[in-house]
Design a protein around this motif. Structure first.
Motif, PDB file in Angstrom:
ATOM      1  N   THR A   1       0.915  -1.297   0.013  1.00 24.29           N
ATOM      2  CA  THR A   1       0.103   0.039   0.071  1.00 24.29           C
ATOM      3  C   THR A   1       1.053   1.373   0.061  1.00 24.29           C
TER       4      THR A   1
ATOM      5  N   ASN B   1      -3.158   6.176   0.732  1.00 23.79           N
ATOM      6  CA  ASN B   1      -4.077   4.891   0.755  1.00 23.79           C
ATOM      7  C   ASN B   1      -4.353   4.594   2.355  1.00 23.79           C
TER       8      ASN B   1
ATOM      9  N   HIS C   1      -6.415   7.103   4.056  1.00 24.05           N
ATOM     10  CA  HIS C   1      -7.895   6.949   3.590  1.00 24.05           C
ATOM     11  C   HIS C   1      -8.440   5.564   4.119  1.00 24.05           C
ATOM     12  N   GLU C   2      -7.758   4.619   4.151  1.00 26.95           N
ATOM     13  CA  GLU C   2      -8.329   3.526   4.947  1.00 26.95           C
ATOM     14  C   GLU C   2      -8.502   3.764   6.517  1.00 26.95           C
TER      15      GLU C   2
END
Length: 244
Positions: free
Chosen positions: A133, A137, A140-141
């Motif tokens: 990743t 990201n 955002h997770e």
């Protein structure tokens, strides 16, 4: 033949000590000698600007500072998205090297990670380090926003021509609470140290504490301030970054 310096970002975390008459402290880290950016000595967290830092997936994490606002502070940068990327890079590297993640909940309050958040971060950082990743990201997770609004751009400097590579470094300043704690598992630094600018300079002059050239110049800039707030407010009032 001279090479074009690589763009980089550096973040000075500054905190006020409790008690009258005490000077604020800054966080210094010591990188492993194979990391490539200002290695082998104590420095502020930082590293090279990466393409991911100024892609839309990363810029969307910064509701507190827009690309247009970043460009006003860095008029010499070729695009507004790249300008804001320096804010992202500073926070990314501070998390990677010093385990401090300055972020906000969706309602704008400063994030205080829960025990479950910390477990999730450990897993996500391992995934990031393996290349499964990337930092945007991961954020955002987590459903968290980067606290770019806490960062004040205050200085710009070039690292020495040797050793290579050379970096064109944008320096930021952020005030953090005194009792803020790092997250688990420091990975890119072998040591970290909270110290006043005055004490760091004294130890550097005596040969007890090795610092990078840019770090020493920043310590000299910050040494006169009696509080982190006064340092922040001073640089907020300036219209341009100081040359190091």
């Amino acid at each position: 033949m001279a090479t074009t310096p690589q763009d980089a970002a550096m973040l000075v975390l500054m905190r006020d000590q409790p008690g009258a008459g005490t000077k604020p402290e800054v966080l210094l880290v010591k990188r492993r000698s194979d990391r490539g950016f200002e290695t082998g000595a104590y420095s502020f967290p930082g590293g090279a600007l990466e393409r991911i830092d100024y892609l839309p997936v990363a810029l969307a994490l910064s509701p507190g500072v827009t690309a247009e606002e970043a460009a006003l502070r860095m008029p010499d940068v070729e695009s507004s998205s790249r300008a804001l990327g320096f804010w992202i890079a500073a926070l990314r590297q501070t998390f990677a090297e010093a385990d401090f993640l300055l972020a906000r909940y969706g309602d704008g309050t400063l994030w205080e990670p829960s025990a479950n958040d910390l477990r999730t971060l450990v897993w996500q950082r391992r995934s990031w380090q393996k290349g499964d990743t990337n930092f945007p990201n991961m954020m955002h997770e987590l459903e968290r926003w980067l606290a770019t609004d806490l960062l004040v751009y205050f200085a710009h400097g070039l690292t020495p021509e040797t050793p290579s590579p050379r970096f064109s470094t944008r320096c930021f300043l952020a005030r953090v609470p005194f009792r803020v704690s790092p997250l688990p598992e420091t990975s890119l630094a072998v040591d970290q140290l909270w110290v006043t600018a005055e004490e760091a300079l004294r130890r550097h002059a005596s040969g007890e504490l090795q610092t990078t050239a840019i770090t020493a110049k920043i310590l000299q800039l910050l040494e006169p301030f009696s509080t982190a707030e006064s340092a922040i407010n001073h640089h907020l009032r300036l219209q341009s970054a100081e040359a190091l």
